[in-house]
Design a protein around this motif. Structure first.
Motif, PDB file in Angstrom:
ATOM      1  N   SER A 179      -9.705  14.394 -12.381  1.00  0.00           N
ATOM      2  CA  SER A 179      -8.589  15.174 -12.939  1.00  0.00           C
ATOM      3  C   SER A 179      -8.866  15.556 -14.384  1.00  0.00           C
ATOM      4  N   ILE A 180      -9.410  14.632 -15.142  1.00  0.00           N
ATOM      5  CA  ILE A 180      -9.761  14.910 -16.540  1.00  0.00           C
ATOM      6  C   ILE A 180     -10.815  16.017 -16.599  1.00  0.00           C
TER       7      ILE A 180
ATOM      8  N   ASP B 170      -8.046  15.083 -27.083  1.00  0.00           N
ATOM      9  CA  ASP B 170      -8.647  13.764 -26.917  1.00  0.00           C
ATOM     10  C   ASP B 170      -8.353  13.293 -25.505  1.00  0.00           C
ATOM     11  N   VAL B 171      -9.301  12.568 -24.926  1.00  0.00           N
ATOM     12  CA  VAL B 171      -9.187  12.100 -23.548  1.00  0.00           C
ATOM     13  C   VAL B 171      -9.002  10.590 -23.531  1.00  0.00           C
TER      14      VAL B 171
ATOM     15  N   ILE C  87      -0.406  15.383 -22.172  1.00  0.00           N
ATOM     16  CA  ILE C  87      -0.534  15.672 -20.747  1.00  0.00           C
ATOM     17  C   ILE C  87      -0.843  14.335 -20.089  1.00  0.00           C
ATOM     18  N   LEU C  88       0.135  13.825 -19.336  1.00  0.00           N
ATOM     19  CA  LEU C  88       0.059  12.459 -18.824  1.00  0.00           C
ATOM     20  C   LEU C  88       0.140  12.410 -17.310  1.00  0.00           C
TER      21      LEU C  88
ATOM     22  N   LEU D 223      -4.895  14.076 -23.495  1.00  0.00           N
ATOM     23  CA  LEU D 223      -5.001  14.080 -22.039  1.00  0.00           C
ATOM     24  C   LEU D 223      -5.133  12.641 -21.584  1.00  0.00           C
ATOM     25  N   CYS D 224      -4.270  12.208 -20.676  1.00  0.00           N
ATOM     26  CA  CYS D 224      -4.327  10.827 -20.213  1.00  0.00           C
ATOM     27  C   CYS D 224      -4.181  10.771 -18.700  1.00  0.00           C
ATOM     28  N   ASP D 225      -5.253  10.362 -18.052  1.00  0.00           N
ATOM     29  CA  ASP D 225      -5.275  10.237 -16.590  1.00  0.00           C
ATOM     30  C   ASP D 225      -6.350   9.229 -16.232  1.00  0.00           C
TER      31      ASP D 225
END
Length: 103
Positions: A13-14, A32-33, A55-56, A6-8
């Protein structure tokens, strides 16, 4: 095990995504964040990691999600990439990354 990145750069949002994963309560899903594309890319390289799903966020400071996805595609042509955005102007840019799949 399904491994997800997960990348934000938006912590809110995370948190929303984490709540959904917690609701699933599935021990076969691990995530993983990351709060920047650079952080995710650097961690992947240093640890020789691959993920099943990315998920970007598209709009981030520094390297954006589209740039990161193009970089990921060079080494992981079949990775599933999901983009998060509230900006409609990116809709056609996403197709450029998604359709560049090699089997």
């Amino acid at each position: 095990m399904l491994h997800i990145a997960l990348c934000d750069d938006n912590p809110a949002s995370i948190e929303i995504l984490e709540k959904y994963f917690d609701i699933l309560n599935d021990s076969t899903i691990d995530y993983d964040v990351y709060f920047s594309a650079e952080e995710l890319y650097r961690y992947k390289l240093n640890n020789e990691l691959t993920y099943d799903i990315y998920i970007l966020d598209i709009e981030m400071q520094g390297m954006n999600g589209l740039e990161l996805a193009k970089t990921i595609r060079t080494n992981e042509p079949n990775a599933l990439i999901i983009f998060l955005t509230s900006y409609s102007e990116y809709v056609f840019d996403v197709f450029e990354v998604i359709t560049d799949v090699r089997i």
